[in-house]
Design a protein around this motif. Structure first.
Motif, PDB file in Angstrom:
ATOM      1  N   MET A   1       0.824  -1.127  -0.100  1.00 47.71           N
ATOM      2  CA  MET A   1       0.012  -0.035  -0.087  1.00 47.71           C
ATOM      3  C   MET A   1       0.820   1.309   0.043  1.00 47.71           C
ATOM      4  N   ASP A   2       0.322   2.111  -0.570  1.00 47.38           N
ATOM      5  CA  ASP A   2       1.133   3.477  -0.872  1.00 47.38           C
ATOM      6  C   ASP A   2       0.361   4.689  -0.402  1.00 47.38           C
ATOM      7  N   THR A   3       0.946   5.682   0.252  1.00 52.64           N
ATOM      8  CA  THR A   3       0.152   6.957   0.530  1.00 52.64           C
ATOM      9  C   THR A   3       0.176   7.725  -0.480  1.00 52.64           C
ATOM     10  N   VAL A   4      -1.047   8.209  -0.986  1.00 51.42           N
ATOM     11  CA  VAL A   4      -1.286   9.407  -1.807  1.00 51.42           C
ATOM     12  C   VAL A   4      -1.237  10.653  -0.900  1.00 51.42           C
ATOM     13  N   ALA A   5      -1.898  10.885  -0.067  1.00 49.74           N
ATOM     14  CA  ALA A   5      -1.919  12.037   0.771  1.00 49.74           C
ATOM     15  C   ALA A   5      -2.399  11.634   2.325  1.00 49.74           C
ATOM     16  N   ALA A   6      -2.645  12.488   3.334  1.00 47.45           N
ATOM     17  CA  ALA A   6      -3.335  12.223   4.448  1.00 47.45           C
ATOM     18  C   ALA A   6      -4.688  11.429   4.337  1.00 47.45           C
ATOM     19  N   GLY A   7      -4.815  10.347   4.825  1.00 46.43           N
ATOM     20  CA  GLY A   7      -6.155   9.767   4.690  1.00 46.43           C
ATOM     21  C   GLY A   7      -6.520   9.140   3.455  1.00 46.43           C
ATOM     22  N   VAL A   8      -5.436   8.789   2.641  1.00 45.88           N
ATOM     23  CA  VAL A   8      -5.612   8.428   1.266  1.00 45.88           C
ATOM     24  C   VAL A   8      -4.618   7.456   0.907  1.00 45.88           C
ATOM     25  N   THR A   9      -4.876   6.298   0.854  1.00 44.96           N
ATOM     26  CA  THR A   9      -3.888   5.147   0.570  1.00 44.96           C
ATOM     27  C   THR A   9      -4.382   4.334  -0.746  1.00 44.96           C
ATOM     28  N   ALA A  47      -6.430  -5.863   3.419  1.00 41.21           N
ATOM     29  CA  ALA A  47      -5.863  -4.878   3.436  1.00 41.21           C
ATOM     30  C   ALA A  47      -6.794  -3.624   4.397  1.00 41.21           C
ATOM     31  N   ALA A  48      -7.758  -3.719   4.257  1.00 44.43           N
ATOM     32  CA  ALA A  48      -8.844  -2.870   5.104  1.00 44.43           C
ATOM     33  C   ALA A  48      -8.345  -3.062   6.559  1.00 44.43           C
ATOM     34  N   ASP A  49      -8.497  -4.268   6.623  1.00 43.08           N
ATOM     35  CA  ASP A  49      -8.435  -4.859   8.434  1.00 43.08           C
ATOM     36  C   ASP A  49      -6.977  -4.300   8.804  1.00 43.08           C
ATOM     37  N   LYS A  50      -6.007  -4.436   7.708  1.00 43.89           N
ATOM     38  CA  LYS A  50      -4.680  -3.974   8.195  1.00 43.89           C
ATOM     39  C   LYS A  50      -4.437  -2.413   8.430  1.00 43.89           C
ATOM     40  N   LEU A  51      -5.117  -1.738   7.488  1.00 42.09           N
ATOM     41  CA  LEU A  51      -5.081  -0.302   7.501  1.00 42.09           C
ATOM     42  C   LEU A  51      -5.926   0.470   8.654  1.00 42.09           C
ATOM     43  N   PHE A  52      -7.164  -0.321   8.986  1.00 38.56           N
ATOM     44  CA  PHE A  52      -8.047   0.338   9.951  1.00 38.56           C
ATOM     45  C   PHE A  52      -7.936  -0.576  11.044  1.00 38.56           C
ATOM     46  N   TYR A  53      -9.002  -1.265  11.284  1.00 41.02           N
ATOM     47  CA  TYR A  53      -8.913  -2.649  12.249  1.00 41.02           C
ATOM     48  C   TYR A  53      -9.724  -3.782  11.735  1.00 41.02           C
ATOM     49  N   PRO A  54      -9.422  -5.001  12.431  1.00 36.64           N
ATOM     50  CA  PRO A  54     -10.039  -5.971  12.015  1.00 36.64           C
ATOM     51  C   PRO A  54     -11.582  -5.980  11.900  1.00 36.64           C
ATOM     52  N   LYS A 220      -1.640  18.380  -6.680  1.00 34.07           N
ATOM     53  CA  LYS A 220      -0.245  18.250  -5.997  1.00 34.07           C
ATOM     54  C   LYS A 220      -0.040  16.781  -5.834  1.00 34.07           C
ATOM     55  N   ALA A 221      -1.061  16.247  -5.745  1.00 35.14           N
ATOM     56  CA  ALA A 221      -0.893  14.447  -5.532  1.00 35.14           C
ATOM     57  C   ALA A 221      -1.795  13.751  -6.421  1.00 35.14           C
ATOM     58  N   ILE A 222      -1.443  12.856  -6.953  1.00 33.65           N
ATOM     59  CA  ILE A 222      -2.334  12.011  -7.908  1.00 33.65           C
ATOM     60  C   ILE A 222      -2.423  10.665  -7.908  1.00 33.65           C
ATOM     61  N   GLY A 223      -3.457   9.914  -7.950  1.00 33.64           N
ATOM     62  CA  GLY A 223      -3.646   8.756  -7.980  1.00 33.64           C
ATOM     63  C   GLY A 223      -4.933   8.144  -9.220  1.00 33.64           C
ATOM     64  N   VAL A 229       1.492   6.182  -7.693  1.00 33.77           N
ATOM     65  CA  VAL A 229       1.104   7.571  -6.987  1.00 33.77           C
ATOM     66  C   VAL A 229       2.199   8.704  -7.594  1.00 33.77           C
ATOM     67  N   ILE A 230       1.987   9.498  -8.057  1.00 29.82           N
ATOM     68  CA  ILE A 230       2.735  10.841  -8.242  1.00 29.82           C
ATOM     69  C   ILE A 230       2.438  12.238  -7.426  1.00 29.82           C
ATOM     70  N   ILE A 231       3.467  12.517  -6.611  1.00 22.48           N
ATOM     71  CA  ILE A 231       3.324  13.532  -5.693  1.00 22.48           C
ATOM     72  C   ILE A 231       4.330  14.667  -6.050  1.00 22.48           C
ATOM     73  N   GLY A 232       4.079  15.881  -5.820  1.00 22.18           N
ATOM     74  CA  GLY A 232       4.803  17.022  -6.024  1.00 22.18           C
ATOM     75  C   GLY A 232       4.706  17.591  -7.363  1.00 22.18           C
ATOM     76  N   PRO A 233       5.566  18.528  -7.545  1.00 20.35           N
ATOM     77  CA  PRO A 233       5.317  19.580  -8.923  1.00 20.35           C
ATOM     78  C   PRO A 233       5.227  18.660 -10.317  1.00 20.35           C
ATOM     79  N   ALA A 234       5.689  17.425 -10.248  1.00 18.50           N
ATOM     80  CA  ALA A 234       5.493  16.525 -11.273  1.00 18.50           C
ATOM     81  C   ALA A 234       4.085  16.095 -11.727  1.00 18.50           C
ATOM     82  N   ALA A 235       3.293  16.278 -10.734  1.00 19.92           N
ATOM     83  CA  ALA A 235       1.956  15.926 -10.799  1.00 19.92           C
ATOM     84  C   ALA A 235       1.164  16.930 -11.778  1.00 19.92           C
ATOM     85  N   ALA A 236       1.217  18.244 -11.452  1.00 22.15           N
ATOM     86  CA  ALA A 236       0.508  19.100 -12.279  1.00 22.15           C
ATOM     87  C   ALA A 236       1.206  19.191 -13.463  1.00 22.15           C
TER      88      ALA A 236
END
Length: 337
Positions: A1-9, A47-54, A220-223, A229-236
């Protein structure tokens, strides 16, 4: 799993297609965006059980569109979690078995287009679980800080999702973050903002307009549905580059004229161009068949010549009073046995 932004995986399924876990803003609550290919449910649940809770479950499943690699596990997951599946109203006829999407175009070129000939057209039926998005409400369902955007061209009711606060974009298949025309490039996952789903794009002008709409968001962040995932100036920057130089194919079924759709499904289709593959396969098959027949004929002739030569030699040996086929003495073991 990769983080796109806060609260987005982002979770990549079989290195080919992505699904997204997005937190709603209320602790412990989240939604799932897209469901991957059929057979992905167990992977997503784990993945959901691991990311949040069983035993965690989403408030809903949001589908960017109903193509098989996005809808594939929706029914199984919705039944497991007892949650609705929400789609744009223009996707309803396709995800409820009332209509088929505009036919894919394998003549447009590329390895994905070649493989698209073998993809199934029929989709799982979500009639008992699906709900239509309220298009009068600009906010994304259950996602307080997000809004949805209608980005057709690849699917009639395709949705993208955008969070203004930190400029996070879930772009669906309006574009891709890998070279999507190449299956090897998809599997390698090298970051590259490119057009998406070439053989499935039924309206090239709408596809270009959708990319231009998303580029104007300055993300600024794309999925996306496909790619890393692409993050930063390269996204726009990458999205603007695609929007300003959107590559429409030189040939293909929908290049000169798009398919037209309405709330019931496909209203009009341009004529299908001649697909060269069946003829090419026939030529290759005929060549292989001819080569095999020639080899078999040559083999038989060689055997026939050897047989004639053997009979001639045997006849000559018999005439000379010799044994036609001398037989070596039987092996009787070592000396003294």
């Amino acid at each position: 799993m990769d983080t796109v932004a806060a609260g987005v995986t982002q979770l990549r399924i079989q290195r080919f297609v992505n699904v997204y876990f997005i937190e709603t803003g209320t602790p412990g609550e989240w939604v799932l965006v897209d469901t991957g290919l059929p057979g992905s449910a167990k992977t997503i649940i784990a993945a959901a059980d691991k990311l949040f809770y069983p035993g965690s479950r989403p408030e809903a499943i949001l589908l960017t569109h109903g193509h098989l690699d996005h809808l594939g596990s929706a029914r199984e997951l919705a039944d497991h979690w007892h949650v609705p599946v929400i789609v744009h109203p223009l996707e309803l006829p396709y995800v409820t078995g009332q209509a088929l999407y505009p036919p894919r175009d394998p003549t447009v070129g590329g390895s994905l287009a070649f493989m698209s000939r073998f993809f199934p057209a029929q989709l799982p039926n979500l009639a008992e679980r699906v709900q239509a998005l309220d298009t009068d409400e600009p906010g994304a369902p259950f996602l307080m800080a997000w809004r949805w955007l209608h980005v057709p061209g690849h699917a009639p009711g395709q949705l993208a999702f955008f969070r203004e606060a930190d400029r996070v974009l879930i772009g669906a298949d309006a574009f891709a973050t890998c070279h999507h025309d190449s299956v090897p490039a998809i599997l390698l996952g090298k970051p590259e903002i490119s057009r998406a789903g070439t053989p499935f794009n039924y309206d090239w002008q709408a596809s270009r307009q959708s990319v231009q709409t998303l580029a104007a968001l300055e993300p600024k962040a794309i999925g996306c549905g496909h790619g890393p995932v692409i993050i930063g100036p390269a996204a726009a920057a990458g999205l603007h580059q695609l929007a300003d130089n959107y590559p429409i194919p030189t040939h293909g079924r929908y290049v000169a004229e798009p398919a037209r759709t309405d709330a019931s499904g496909v209203e009009h289709l341009p004529p299908a161009p001649k697909d060269p593959l069946p003829m090419q396969l026939a030529i290759v098959g005929g060549s292989l068949l001819a080569a095999g027949a020639a080899w078999l004929l040559t083999s038989r002739r060689r055997k026939s010549r050897k047989s004639k030569a053997h009979r001639k030699a045997a006849k000559a040996a018999k005439k000379a009073g010799r044994s036609p086929s001398p037989t070596p003495p039987l092996y009787r073991g070592s000396v003294g046995s």
